[in-house]
Design a protein around this motif. Structure first.
Motif, PDB file in Angstrom:
ATOM      1  N   THR A 253       0.815  -1.212   0.000  1.00 42.74           N
ATOM      2  CA  THR A 253       0.000   0.000   0.000  1.00 42.74           C
ATOM      3  C   THR A 253       0.847   1.258   0.000  1.00 42.74           C
ATOM      4  OG1 THR A 253      -1.715  -1.180   1.223  1.00 42.74           O
ATOM      5  CG2 THR A 253      -1.834   1.226   1.207  1.00 42.74           C
ATOM      6  N   SER A 254       1.887   1.257   0.803  1.00 45.14           N
ATOM      7  CA  SER A 254       2.702   2.473   0.932  1.00 45.14           C
ATOM      8  C   SER A 254       4.199   2.195   0.860  1.00 45.14           C
ATOM      9  CB  SER A 254       2.388   3.172   2.257  1.00 45.14           C
ATOM     10  OG  SER A 254       2.651   2.304   3.345  1.00 45.14           O
ATOM     11  N   SER A 255       4.590   0.963   0.545  1.00 44.08           N
ATOM     12  CA  SER A 255       6.003   0.624   0.495  1.00 44.08           C
ATOM     13  C   SER A 255       6.215  -0.549  -0.445  1.00 44.08           C
ATOM     14  CB  SER A 255       6.527   0.285   1.896  1.00 44.08           C
ATOM     15  OG  SER A 255       5.873  -0.877   2.391  1.00 44.08           O
ATOM     16  N   TYR A 256       7.470  -0.895  -0.651  1.00 44.60           N
ATOM     17  CA  TYR A 256       7.852  -2.025  -1.482  1.00 44.60           C
ATOM     18  C   TYR A 256       8.646  -3.012  -0.644  1.00 44.60           C
ATOM     19  CZ  TYR A 256       6.597   0.737  -5.605  1.00 44.60           C
ATOM     20  OH  TYR A 256       5.920   1.475  -6.536  1.00 44.60           O
ATOM     21  N   SER A 257       8.442  -4.301  -0.921  1.00 45.08           N
ATOM     22  CA  SER A 257       9.233  -5.356  -0.302  1.00 45.08           C
ATOM     23  C   SER A 257      10.203  -5.897  -1.344  1.00 45.08           C
ATOM     24  CB  SER A 257       8.334  -6.480   0.213  1.00 45.08           C
ATOM     25  OG  SER A 257       9.113  -7.553   0.716  1.00 45.08           O
ATOM     26  N   LEU A 258      11.510  -5.867  -1.020  1.00 45.41           N
ATOM     27  CA  LEU A 258      12.548  -6.336  -1.930  1.00 45.41           C
ATOM     28  C   LEU A 258      13.222  -7.552  -1.304  1.00 45.41           C
ATOM     29  CD1 LEU A 258      12.015  -3.392  -2.852  1.00 45.41           C
ATOM     30  CD2 LEU A 258      14.478  -3.177  -3.277  1.00 45.41           C
ATOM     31  N   LYS A 259      13.361  -8.631  -2.052  1.00 45.27           N
ATOM     32  CA  LYS A 259      14.005  -9.835  -1.542  1.00 45.27           C
ATOM     33  C   LYS A 259      15.129 -10.248  -2.490  1.00 45.27           C
ATOM     34  CE  LYS A 259      10.009 -11.821   0.890  1.00 45.27           C
ATOM     35  NZ  LYS A 259       9.121 -13.000   1.025  1.00 45.27           N
ATOM     36  N   PHE A 260      16.246 -10.668  -1.888  1.00 44.59           N
ATOM     37  CA  PHE A 260      17.363 -11.164  -2.673  1.00 44.59           C
ATOM     38  C   PHE A 260      18.146 -12.158  -1.821  1.00 44.59           C
ATOM     39  CE2 PHE A 260      19.017  -7.623  -0.289  1.00 44.59           C
ATOM     40  CZ  PHE A 260      20.287  -8.016   0.102  1.00 44.59           C
ATOM     41  N   THR A 261      18.996 -12.921  -2.463  1.00 41.37           N
ATOM     42  CA  THR A 261      19.863 -13.871  -1.759  1.00 41.37           C
ATOM     43  C   THR A 261      21.225 -13.236  -1.562  1.00 41.37           C
ATOM     44  OG1 THR A 261      18.714 -15.759  -2.700  1.00 41.37           O
ATOM     45  CG2 THR A 261      20.913 -16.157  -1.818  1.00 41.37           C
ATOM     46  N   ASP A 262      21.692 -13.216  -0.316  1.00 45.82           N
ATOM     47  CA  ASP A 262      22.974 -12.595  -0.006  1.00 45.82           C
ATOM     48  C   ASP A 262      24.108 -13.411  -0.613  1.00 45.82           C
ATOM     49  OD1 ASP A 262      24.750 -10.814   0.983  1.00 45.82           O
ATOM     50  OD2 ASP A 262      24.223 -11.073   3.085  1.00 45.82           O
ATOM     51  N   ILE A 263      25.287 -12.808  -0.646  1.00 44.50           N
ATOM     52  CA  ILE A 263      26.394 -13.405  -1.378  1.00 44.50           C
ATOM     53  C   ILE A 263      27.479 -13.979  -0.481  1.00 44.50           C
ATOM     54  CG2 ILE A 263      26.175 -12.167  -3.539  1.00 44.50           C
ATOM     55  CD1 ILE A 263      27.840  -9.937  -2.349  1.00 44.50           C
ATOM     56  N   THR A 264      27.624 -13.496   0.726  1.00 44.47           N
ATOM     57  CA  THR A 264      28.691 -13.961   1.588  1.00 44.47           C
ATOM     58  C   THR A 264      28.462 -13.418   2.981  1.00 44.47           C
ATOM     59  OG1 THR A 264      31.087 -14.124   1.866  1.00 44.47           O
ATOM     60  CG2 THR A 264      30.224 -12.017   1.092  1.00 44.47           C
ATOM     61  N   ALA A 265      29.330 -13.777   3.908  1.00 45.34           N
ATOM     62  CA  ALA A 265      29.186 -13.311   5.276  1.00 45.34           C
ATOM     63  C   ALA A 265      30.200 -12.214   5.579  1.00 45.34           C
ATOM     64  CB  ALA A 265      29.373 -14.476   6.251  1.00 45.34           C
ATOM     65  N   GLY A 266      29.887 -11.416   6.590  1.00 46.75           N
ATOM     66  CA  GLY A 266      30.779 -10.348   7.001  1.00 46.75           C
ATOM     67  C   GLY A 266      30.093  -8.998   6.951  1.00 46.75           C
ATOM     68  N   ALA A 267      30.802  -7.969   7.420  1.00 49.99           N
ATOM     69  CA  ALA A 267      30.222  -6.636   7.502  1.00 49.99           C
ATOM     70  C   ALA A 267      30.052  -6.043   6.119  1.00 49.99           C
ATOM     71  CB  ALA A 267      31.117  -5.733   8.342  1.00 49.99           C
ATOM     72  N   ARG A 268      28.900  -5.384   5.930  1.00 51.30           N
ATOM     73  CA  ARG A 268      28.664  -4.703   4.671  1.00 51.30           C
ATOM     74  C   ARG A 268      27.641  -3.590   4.855  1.00 51.30           C
ATOM     75  NH1 ARG A 268      26.497  -9.043   2.574  1.00 51.30           N
ATOM     76  NH2 ARG A 268      28.240 -10.075   3.544  1.00 51.30           N
ATOM     77  N   ASP A 269      27.742  -2.594   3.977  1.00 49.95           N
ATOM     78  CA  ASP A 269      26.707  -1.574   3.879  1.00 49.95           C
ATOM     79  C   ASP A 269      25.754  -1.968   2.766  1.00 49.95           C
ATOM     80  OD1 ASP A 269      27.799  -0.139   5.873  1.00 49.95           O
ATOM     81  OD2 ASP A 269      28.524   1.515   4.646  1.00 49.95           O
ATOM     82  N   ILE A 270      24.501  -1.596   2.933  1.00 49.45           N
ATOM     83  CA  ILE A 270      23.509  -1.881   1.914  1.00 49.45           C
ATOM     84  C   ILE A 270      22.663  -0.630   1.714  1.00 49.45           C
ATOM     85  CG2 ILE A 270      21.869  -2.858   3.586  1.00 49.45           C
ATOM     86  CD1 ILE A 270      21.012  -4.815   1.387  1.00 49.45           C
ATOM     87  N   TYR A 271      22.378  -0.304   0.472  1.00 50.36           N
ATOM     88  CA  TYR A 271      21.507   0.827   0.180  1.00 50.36           C
ATOM     89  C   TYR A 271      20.753   0.531  -1.113  1.00 50.36           C
ATOM     90  CZ  TYR A 271      25.631   2.143  -2.583  1.00 50.36           C
ATOM     91  OH  TYR A 271      26.702   2.150  -3.449  1.00 50.36           O
ATOM     92  N   VAL A 272      19.760   1.329  -1.394  1.00 51.25           N
ATOM     93  CA  VAL A 272      18.905   1.111  -2.553  1.00 51.25           C
ATOM     94  C   VAL A 272      18.892   2.379  -3.400  1.00 51.25           C
ATOM     95  CG1 VAL A 272      16.550   0.663  -3.338  1.00 51.25           C
ATOM     96  CG2 VAL A 272      17.462  -0.564  -1.356  1.00 51.25           C
ATOM     97  N   TYR A 273      19.022   2.200  -4.693  1.00 50.08           N
ATOM     98  CA  TYR A 273      18.953   3.298  -5.640  1.00 50.08           C
ATOM     99  C   TYR A 273      17.722   3.076  -6.513  1.00 50.08           C
ATOM    100  CZ  TYR A 273      20.271   6.148  -9.706  1.00 50.08           C
ATOM    101  OH  TYR A 273      20.289   7.044 -10.746  1.00 50.08           O
ATOM    102  N   VAL A 274      16.833   4.051  -6.539  1.00 51.40           N
ATOM    103  CA  VAL A 274      15.631   3.990  -7.367  1.00 51.40           C
ATOM    104  C   VAL A 274      15.887   4.799  -8.633  1.00 51.40           C
ATOM    105  CG1 VAL A 274      13.183   4.547  -7.530  1.00 51.40           C
ATOM    106  CG2 VAL A 274      14.136   3.712  -5.374  1.00 51.40           C
ATOM    107  N   TYR A 275      15.655   4.175  -9.769  1.00 54.75           N
ATOM    108  CA  TYR A 275      15.993   4.789 -11.053  1.00 54.75           C
ATOM    109  C   TYR A 275      14.808   4.604 -12.006  1.00 54.75           C
ATOM    110  CZ  TYR A 275      18.338   5.272 -15.616  1.00 54.75           C
ATOM    111  OH  TYR A 275      18.693   5.646 -16.880  1.00 54.75           O
ATOM    112  N   VAL A 276      14.232   5.705 -12.458  1.00 56.07           N
ATOM    113  CA  VAL A 276      13.106   5.665 -13.392  1.00 56.07           C
ATOM    114  C   VAL A 276      13.528   6.426 -14.644  1.00 56.07           C
ATOM    115  CG1 VAL A 276      10.691   6.216 -13.766  1.00 56.07           C
ATOM    116  CG2 VAL A 276      11.482   5.590 -11.479  1.00 56.07           C
ATOM    117  N   PRO A 277      13.849   5.726 -15.742  1.00 52.36           N
ATOM    118  CA  PRO A 277      14.323   6.405 -16.950  1.00 52.36           C
ATOM    119  C   PRO A 277      13.271   7.339 -17.531  1.00 52.36           C
ATOM    120  CG  PRO A 277      14.705   4.031 -17.051  1.00 52.36           C
ATOM    121  CD  PRO A 277      13.796   4.277 -15.887  1.00 52.36           C
ATOM    122  N   ALA A 278      13.761   8.299 -18.298  1.00 52.99           N
ATOM    123  CA  ALA A 278      12.854   9.224 -18.977  1.00 52.99           C
ATOM    124  C   ALA A 278      12.031   8.472 -20.015  1.00 52.99           C
ATOM    125  CB  ALA A 278      13.648  10.336 -19.642  1.00 52.99           C
ATOM    126  N   GLU A 279      10.770   8.873 -20.171  1.00 49.78           N
ATOM    127  CA  GLU A 279       9.893   8.249 -21.153  1.00 49.78           C
ATOM    128  C   GLU A 279       8.882   9.284 -21.611  1.00 49.78           C
ATOM    129  OE1 GLU A 279       6.869   4.423 -21.633  1.00 49.78           O
ATOM    130  OE2 GLU A 279       8.072   4.668 -19.818  1.00 49.78           O
TER     131      GLU A 279
END
Length: 911
Positions: free
Chosen positions: A491-517
């Motif tokens: 309703t007001s958000s998106y759920s994103l799911k993915f499989t992680d790649i390895t263990a250890g400390a990491r930063d994660i962020y999301v970039y939203v990109y909507v091309p011109a049309e």
């Protein structure tokens, strides 16, 4: 086959009709007037079809290892009678052809021709045929068969890699390319950077050469100046790597700087021969560019070498230039020129990182100078691409022949007036990332809200942006774009799911990109950053050990001296009296402990210790002398200090995956007891989660135990009687959280710089990546820490029946300095153990990007344990086997055990 009038049928009726015709029983009568009963017949046209289907278009070829892959756009097939296609190839330029496929389906748009010879140029032809059959003349293309160029030979300074994310818009790539002619003197080919479909020429030079002009390429980015050395020079550090890969062969190298757009970019390197036939290429990379989209990128390049073509961009208001960016003013307003290429090909870029509001920019290209010939001007074709917020707005070329040395913002025959662009800021969405849900790790779930910006109309401000799909989201995890990502809109958000790649400390962020049309401009948004996973390290180093009993040659009680023969380490520059302790016994009872007053060398390794006689000295009937430094080492503390500094450097060189001070623990000398070591492992284990990483490093003595009779292996802790066996270490490490149903989500690294350490992983003599074989052990006990004969029981509880290969359930990765039958070497020249020195050298990123770490030979955004081993192993072996003061039979042969069944992604750190 198409006819007018009657269409003959391929069946019995067709055969019957043919038979009737053959008998002459049908008479063709001219058309009469009216109706049906007057015996009139309809004229039948039997004209033969002689028109072949149209040829395919856009035929292209890509070289492969003993093969070439063809692709094309299907035939127009305007008569709708296309029956199939044929593929031919020729090795003599088209004089004679061999059929590769004679019955390719009509719908096919690609074909792979195999069985070719690498290094040979082939001409390929694709034809179309109908049912008659009529066959078209064919579309042709030429290409060599050659294996793909190695991506690992194409380093990028900021760590750009396939599937990765660019740290900045401007990148510099260096690399090696083959010479189509094979010449060692002259480069007989043409090399290109293919960026988003544009072919940008690359200047290729022989390794070690440099520009005679001495001119410098300067990159300006983010307020900093970067020197690209001489115009054609290659970074010596990179060149040495490239030369090493090519042995004694001549190496052809290049350096090219380029800027990329927001969103997905495609990048590859292509090499053509002088006839413009594709010789070889890299695989195509897909890279996400400039996480916060660059508002404008203008790229200029040209097709002649030794010509100086210049890019000029001006910000204009009411047709007046208020800021002019060019080689004489490389930072003007919000525009930045990355560098001025004065003698060939380019590219040059002017970028605007982030526009506030809306601005207009005018673009011009100047033919400044021709260095080929001072009297005439070489004709050159200049190419321009310009993008606004990731969308290409200009893609054009222009022939230029008029040279000028003026740089004023005027018009003239030497100027190509490209046009102007209107640019508005695009990174406008408000994107918020909640804490990742790791309950089903390695599946990670993210909740992301995407809202209209505060600058929107009041009715839309802060509203949920709907209709986004997986193509609009980039999840950046450990410096890499996750794929695939499942996106579900709520309703007001998106759920994103993915499989992680390895263990250890990491930063994660999301970039939203909507091309011109259409009329809608490009929009984007960068989320906040979340961190998960923690890196823990326990680093243990011992230079000092308790005093060890030494040989007593003579005890003269009357003269109060003792002659001893200690095992003096090679690193000891002198032997002092305070390094000895004398223990006097009456029977089995210790009566006195005395420090010698002086120590005098008697030659041949014998020292005379003079002491002051203790009380009741005449009653003493036994003496034991212990020498403090007999088992000491010189550089193990340096190992720990240097490794700790290398890990901590990640906290300042990168924005994530840091090894933080509070999670790095060190135990040295008297603090490194068996109890302290195993207790600290347990303490760390209790704090860890299943997506964390643990590194245990030991630098010190290791010893097999002859009393065990099975080649047992120990790490020597500080106490005489409490060494760490394989069983002890396994019992401690098994407490690291198990990953549950999958085996690669908790990384456990064990690095051991100790003698005979290969026995910990059942590696007696063999080496390499984790082959599970039976142990071949040659037991060898080094008496650097002899025990009193009265205490043989210390050997009893240390027997073991397994090695670390039995430790399963974690992504366990073990590196040892040597095999089970060899000694590890401590070197004063290096100031470290040889194994640890090259481990640290490989992973250290002090003052560097990760891509510049020595072990990161594939120049991606990670440094992995596999890369560290691959880097250190040959270097450590070479150091010990050459003339550095080691015994003639000395060997440093690092070993590896890898329990993981997952992909090679056991990162030590990433950006």
């Amino acid at each position: 086959m198409r006819k007018t009038g009657i269409r003959f049928m391929k069946n019995f009726h067709y055969l019957l009709l043919v038979g009737v015709l053959a008998l002459g029983l049908i008479t063709i009568v001219g058309s009469g007037g009216g109706g049906g009963g007057d015996g009139a017949a309809t004229t039948t046209d039997t004209t033969t079809d002689t028109t072949a289907p149209e040829d395919v278009t856009s035929l292209s070829a890509q070289p492969g290892d003993n093969k070439v892959s063809l692709s094309w756009t299907a035939s127009a097939n305007s008569e709708s009678d296309l029956a199939g296609q044929k593929v031919y190839y020729s090795s003599d330029g088209g004089t004679t052809y061999t059929t590769a496929e004679s019955a390719l389906s009509a719908s096919a748009t690609s074909y792979e021709v195999t069985g070719l010879t690498n290094g040979t140029s082939y001409k390929f032809k694709v034809t179309c045929y109908d049912e008659v059959p009529n066959e078209s003349s064919g579309a042709t293309v030429s290409c060599y068969a050659n294996a793909a160029l190695s991506d690992s030979d194409m380093p990028v300074q900021s760590g750009l890699t396939d599937g990765g994310v660019a740290r900045t818009a401007t990148q510099t790539m260096t690399g090696t390319v083959p010479n189509p002619t094979g010449s060692s003197d002259t480069y007989g080919g043409k090399a290109y950077l293919v960026l988003n479909g544009d072919r940008i020429p690359i200047d290729v030079t022989r390794s070690g050469s440099s520009s005679s002009s001495g001119l410098r390429r300067i990159i300006y980015k983010d307020g900093k100046e970067y020197d690209l050395d001489d115009t054609k020079a290659i970074d010596p550090a990179i060149l040495s790597k490239l030369s090493a890969r090519n042995g004694d062969d001549v190496t052809w190298v290049f350096s090219v700087t380029f800027s990329i757009n927001a969103g997905t970019n495609t990048i590859s390197i292509e090499v053509y021969d002088l006839n413009d036939t594709l010789f070889a290429r890299t695989e195509q990379w897909e890279v996400v560019g400039t996480v916060e989209p660059t508002s404008m990128v203008v790229t200029l390049w040209w097709n002649t070498n030794l010509t100086d073509i210049d890019l000029h961009v001006a910000e204009v208001e009411d047709d007046t230039a208020v800021a002019h960016c060019y080689y004489g003013n490389m930072s003007a307003g919000d525009m930045v020129l990355d560098y001025d290429d004065v003698d060939g090909y380019g590219p040059e870029h002017i970028t605007v990182d982030n526009v506030t509001g809306t601005k207009t920019y005018e673009i011009r290209v100047y033919y400044f100078a021709d260095h080929n010939d001072s009297d005439t001007t070489t004709a050159t074709t200049a190419y321009i691409t310009a993008s606004v917020n990731g969308e290409t707005k200009i893609s054009d070329s222009h022939s230029m022949t008029s040279e000028s040395t003026t740089s004023t913002w005027t018009t003239g025959s030497h100027i190509w007036d490209v046009g102007e662009l209107e640019v508005s800021g695009a990174n406008v969405y408000t994107v918020t990332l909640d804490d990742p849900d790791l309950s089903n790790f390695p599946e990670v779930t993210l909740t992301v809200t995407v809202e209209e910006p505060s600058t929107s109309l009041s009715s839309a401000r802060g509203q949920h942006v709907s209709g986004l799909t997986s193509s609009n989201f980039y999840v950046i995890n450990a410096g890499t774009v996750m794929s695939p990502v499942t996106v579900t809109e709520g309703t007001s958000s998106y759920s994103l799911k993915f499989t992680d790649i390895t263990a250890g400390a990491r930063d994660i962020y999301v970039y939203v990109y909507v091309p011109a049309e259409g009329d809608n401009p490009m929009k984007g948004g960068l989320s906040n950053t979340k961190t998960y996973g923690t890196n823990y390290a326990l680093l243990v180093g011992l230079n000092e050990y308790p005093p060890a009993a030494t040989t007593v040659n003579t005890w003269d009680r009357a003269s109060t001296y003792i002659d001893v023969e200690p095992n003096v380490p090679a690193s000891a520059t002198s032997v002092e009296s305070n390094e000895f302790t004398c223990y006097f016994y009456t029977g089995d009872t210790l009566k006195a402990t005395v420090a010698p007053d002086t120590a005098q060398s008697q030659g041949a390794g014998v020292y005379r210790l003079f002491y002051t006689a203790p009380a009741s000295h005449s009653d003493h009937d036994g003496v034991i002398v212990k020498y403090l430094k007999e088992s000491w080492l010189s550089n193990c503390i340096n190992d720990i200090t240097d490794l700790e500094a290398a890990l901590k450097a990640t906290a300042t060189s990168m924005t994530n995956s840091a090894w933080l001070d509070e999670n790095i623990y060190t135990l040295t000398n008297s603090g490194a007891t068996e109890t302290a070591i195993t207790n600290k492992i347990s303490e760390i284990a209790n704090a860890m989660e299943k997506c964390d990483l643990f590194l245990f490093h030991f630098s010190g003595h290791g010893s097999g135990n002859p009393a065990d009779g099975d080649g047992s292996q120990y790490l020597c802790a500080y106490e005489d009687a409490n060494w760490i066996s394989v069983t002890d270490l396994s019992n401690a490490l098994v407490n690291i959280p198990k990953p549950g149903t999958t085996s690669y989500i908790t990384n456990v690294f064990v690095f051991m710089d100790a003698c005979h350490s290969g026995n910990f992983i059942g590696k007696g003599v063999e080496r390499g990546f984790g082959a599970e074989v039976d142990r071949t052990i040659v037991p060898r006990f080094r008496p650097f820490m002899p025990q009193r004969e009265e205490e043989p029981s210390i050997y009893g509880p240390l027997k073991f029946s397994r090695d670390l290969r039995d430790l399963t359930g974690n992504n366990l990765f073990v590196m040892t300095a040597v095999t089970g039958d060899k000694s590890a070497w401590d070197d004063s020249t290096l100031g470290n153990g040889v194994f640890t020195y090259y481990l640290v050298e490989g992973i250290d990123v002090t003052g560097k990007y990760i891509s510049a770490a020595s072990a990161n030979t594939n120049n991606d955004t990670w440094v992995t344990a596999e890369e560290a081993f691959t880097y250190l192993d040959p270097k450590a072996e070479a150091w010990v086997s050459t003339a550095h003061g080691f015994p003639a039979d000395a060997v440093q042969d690092a070993q590896l055990q890898d329990n993981s069944t997952a992909t090679s992604s056991r990162l030590i750190y990433n950006w």
